[in-house]
Design a protein around this motif. Structure first.
Motif, PDB file in Angstrom:
ATOM      1  N   LEU A  61       9.978   3.797  -3.295  1.00 46.51           N
ATOM      2  CA  LEU A  61       9.106   2.314  -2.823  1.00 46.51           C
ATOM      3  C   LEU A  61       8.812   2.563  -1.207  1.00 46.51           C
ATOM      4  O   LEU A  61       7.475   2.275  -1.079  1.00 46.51           O
ATOM      5  N   LEU A  62       9.392   3.592  -0.809  1.00 51.79           N
ATOM      6  CA  LEU A  62       9.332   3.306   0.207  1.00 51.79           C
ATOM      7  C   LEU A  62       8.367   5.306   0.856  1.00 51.79           C
ATOM      8  O   LEU A  62       7.322   4.413   1.680  1.00 51.79           O
ATOM      9  N   GLY A  63       8.538   5.610   0.008  1.00 51.43           N
ATOM     10  CA  GLY A  63       7.541   6.640  -0.574  1.00 51.43           C
ATOM     11  C   GLY A  63       5.733   6.356  -0.407  1.00 51.43           C
ATOM     12  O   GLY A  63       5.417   6.448  -0.450  1.00 51.43           O
ATOM     13  N   MET A  64       5.591   5.296  -1.636  1.00 51.36           N
ATOM     14  CA  MET A  64       4.539   4.825  -1.519  1.00 51.36           C
ATOM     15  C   MET A  64       4.022   3.503  -0.778  1.00 51.36           C
ATOM     16  O   MET A  64       3.128   3.620  -0.487  1.00 51.36           O
ATOM     17  N   ALA A  65       5.069   3.276  -0.014  1.00 50.64           N
ATOM     18  CA  ALA A  65       4.539   1.936   1.011  1.00 50.64           C
ATOM     19  C   ALA A  65       3.820   3.482   1.914  1.00 50.64           C
ATOM     20  O   ALA A  65       2.417   3.326   2.906  1.00 50.64           O
ATOM     21  N   GLU A  66       4.463   4.809   2.653  1.00 54.85           N
ATOM     22  CA  GLU A  66       4.165   5.381   3.505  1.00 54.85           C
ATOM     23  C   GLU A  66       2.848   6.354   2.787  1.00 54.85           C
ATOM     24  O   GLU A  66       1.646   6.028   3.531  1.00 54.85           O
ATOM     25  N   ASP A  67       2.447   6.235   1.512  1.00 53.92           N
ATOM     26  CA  ASP A  67       1.283   7.612   0.894  1.00 53.92           C
ATOM     27  C   ASP A  67       0.246   5.619   0.963  1.00 53.92           C
ATOM     28  O   ASP A  67      -0.878   5.845   1.727  1.00 53.92           O
ATOM     29  N   LEU A  68       0.451   4.998   0.954  1.00 55.45           N
ATOM     30  CA  LEU A  68      -0.063   3.611   1.101  1.00 55.45           C
ATOM     31  C   LEU A  68      -0.791   3.393   2.432  1.00 55.45           C
ATOM     32  O   LEU A  68      -1.761   3.324   2.633  1.00 55.45           O
ATOM     33  N   GLU A  69       0.629   3.539   3.352  1.00 54.33           N
ATOM     34  CA  GLU A  69      -0.275   2.849   4.644  1.00 54.33           C
ATOM     35  C   GLU A  69      -1.571   4.492   5.222  1.00 54.33           C
ATOM     36  O   GLU A  69      -2.135   4.909   6.223  1.00 54.33           O
ATOM     37  N   ARG A  70      -0.839   6.065   4.323  1.00 54.46           N
ATOM     38  CA  ARG A  70      -1.515   6.682   5.516  1.00 54.46           C
ATOM     39  C   ARG A  70      -3.418   6.591   4.201  1.00 54.46           C
ATOM     40  O   ARG A  70      -4.387   7.376   4.470  1.00 54.46           O
ATOM     41  N   GLY A  71      -3.475   5.807   3.434  1.00 56.80           N
ATOM     42  CA  GLY A  71      -4.281   6.021   2.218  1.00 56.80           C
ATOM     43  C   GLY A  71      -5.622   4.975   3.209  1.00 56.80           C
ATOM     44  O   GLY A  71      -6.211   5.014   2.920  1.00 56.80           O
ATOM     45  N   ILE A  72      -4.717   3.946   3.531  1.00 55.80           N
ATOM     46  CA  ILE A  72      -5.320   2.990   3.587  1.00 55.80           C
ATOM     47  C   ILE A  72      -5.885   3.720   4.882  1.00 55.80           C
ATOM     48  O   ILE A  72      -7.469   3.678   6.083  1.00 55.80           O
ATOM     49  N   ASP A  73      -5.408   4.428   5.723  1.00 54.56           N
ATOM     50  CA  ASP A  73      -5.768   5.271   7.470  1.00 54.56           C
ATOM     51  C   ASP A  73      -6.773   6.208   6.932  1.00 54.56           C
ATOM     52  O   ASP A  73      -8.071   6.396   7.698  1.00 54.56           O
ATOM     53  N   GLU A  74      -7.004   6.577   5.828  1.00 56.11           N
ATOM     54  CA  GLU A  74      -7.368   7.697   5.312  1.00 56.11           C
ATOM     55  C   GLU A  74      -9.126   7.067   4.979  1.00 56.11           C
ATOM     56  O   GLU A  74     -10.064   7.563   5.311  1.00 56.11           O
ATOM     57  N   LEU A  75      -8.816   6.097   4.238  1.00 56.19           N
ATOM     58  CA  LEU A  75      -9.929   4.663   4.092  1.00 56.19           C
ATOM     59  C   LEU A  75     -11.200   4.692   4.823  1.00 56.19           C
ATOM     60  O   LEU A  75     -12.428   4.663   5.561  1.00 56.19           O
ATOM     61  N   SER A  76      -9.618   3.978   6.147  1.00 54.33           N
ATOM     62  CA  SER A  76     -10.268   3.441   7.281  1.00 54.33           C
ATOM     63  C   SER A  76     -11.576   4.580   8.154  1.00 54.33           C
ATOM     64  O   SER A  76     -12.552   4.019   9.089  1.00 54.33           O
ATOM     65  N   GLU A  77     -10.828   5.800   7.989  1.00 50.08           N
ATOM     66  CA  GLU A  77     -11.568   7.075   9.018  1.00 50.08           C
ATOM     67  C   GLU A  77     -12.645   6.580   8.142  1.00 50.08           C
ATOM     68  O   GLU A  77     -14.061   7.575   8.552  1.00 50.08           O
ATOM     69  N   GLN A  78     -12.929   7.285   6.725  1.00 50.15           N
ATOM     70  CA  GLN A  78     -13.842   8.330   6.188  1.00 50.15           C
ATOM     71  C   GLN A  78     -15.006   6.856   5.355  1.00 50.15           C
ATOM     72  O   GLN A  78     -15.985   7.078   5.284  1.00 50.15           O
ATOM     73  N   LEU A  79     -14.517   5.486   5.070  1.00 52.11           N
ATOM     74  CA  LEU A  79     -15.356   4.531   4.523  1.00 52.11           C
ATOM     75  C   LEU A  79     -16.114   4.486   4.949  1.00 52.11           C
ATOM     76  O   LEU A  79     -17.256   4.996   4.534  1.00 52.11           O
ATOM     77  N   PRO A  80     -16.220   4.529   6.303  1.00 55.02           N
ATOM     78  CA  PRO A  80     -18.030   3.954   7.510  1.00 55.02           C
ATOM     79  C   PRO A  80     -19.083   4.745   6.274  1.00 55.02           C
ATOM     80  O   PRO A  80     -20.133   5.007   6.505  1.00 55.02           O
ATOM     81  N   ILE A  81     -18.741   6.460   7.036  1.00 53.83           N
ATOM     82  CA  ILE A  81     -18.690   7.575   6.356  1.00 53.83           C
ATOM     83  C   ILE A  81     -20.386   7.821   4.996  1.00 53.83           C
ATOM     84  O   ILE A  81     -21.270   8.107   4.992  1.00 53.83           O
TER      85      ILE A  81
END
Length: 174
Positions: A61-81
């Motif tokens: 679960l901790l690993g998944m939570a970390e992946d969730l956070e990285r995924g949200i960061d990735e989306l936040s950065e690339q989504l506007p483009i």
């Protein structure tokens, strides 16, 4: 849209946590003497979840939570483009062309002026619909929804669709 993806992922993460915590031996009452847990275990019978299973699940679960956070960061950065990228579609003969963004916003509708002057209104409507459909298909192939589906967050979202199934497939549940 990003808020909806985050909320869905967090809801699934919560369900994942409940899947592991509901079966933990610390939460269940002790079995009375002579209960089935004192009997030899049959290979077909489900095994008791151990504290090690719970710990392993929590680490997952901790690993998944970390992946969730990285995924949200990735989306936040690339989504506007991705959302701002344009996609063009046209009717079969090219008389009408439509340009939309990755987020589905219409940017331009272009009509061939010579064709427009002689075309029947029903034909104009049909060609316009075809151009819109082609533009939205192009956006769907590489637009926001596809970007999310192909991202780390999309992978995590698919994995958490069935937390109990995922636990069984990964050997963490009986």
């Amino acid at each position: 849209m990003l808020e909806a993806v985050q909320a869905a992922a967090l809801a699934r993460l919560s369900a994942w946590g409940e899947a592991f915590s509901d079966d933990s031996p610390e939460d269940s009452p002790a079995a009375p003497p002579g209960d089935v847990t004192d009997q030899p275990q049959d290979f077909a019978a489900p095994r008791q979840t151990t504290s090690e299973d719970v710990r392993t699940g929590l680490v997952e679960l901790l690993g998944m939570a970390e992946d969730l956070e990285r995924g949200i960061d990735e989306l936040s950065e690339q989504l506007p483009i991705v959302a701002a990228a344009t996609h063009r579609g046209s009717s079969a003969d090219g008389c009408v062309a439509v340009t939309v963004t990755g987020g589905g916003e219409v940017r331009e509708i272009h009509y061939d002026r010579a064709w427009l002057g002689r075309a029947h209104e029903a034909s104009i409507g049909r060609h316009t619909q075809l151009a819109f459909a082609a533009a939205y298909e192009a956006a769907a192939r590489s637009g926001v929804e596809q970007f999310i589906a192909n991202s780390r967050l999309g992978e995590l979202q698919r994995a958490m669709q069935d937390p109990l199934g995922y636990a069984r497939r990964s050997g963490r549940s009986s």
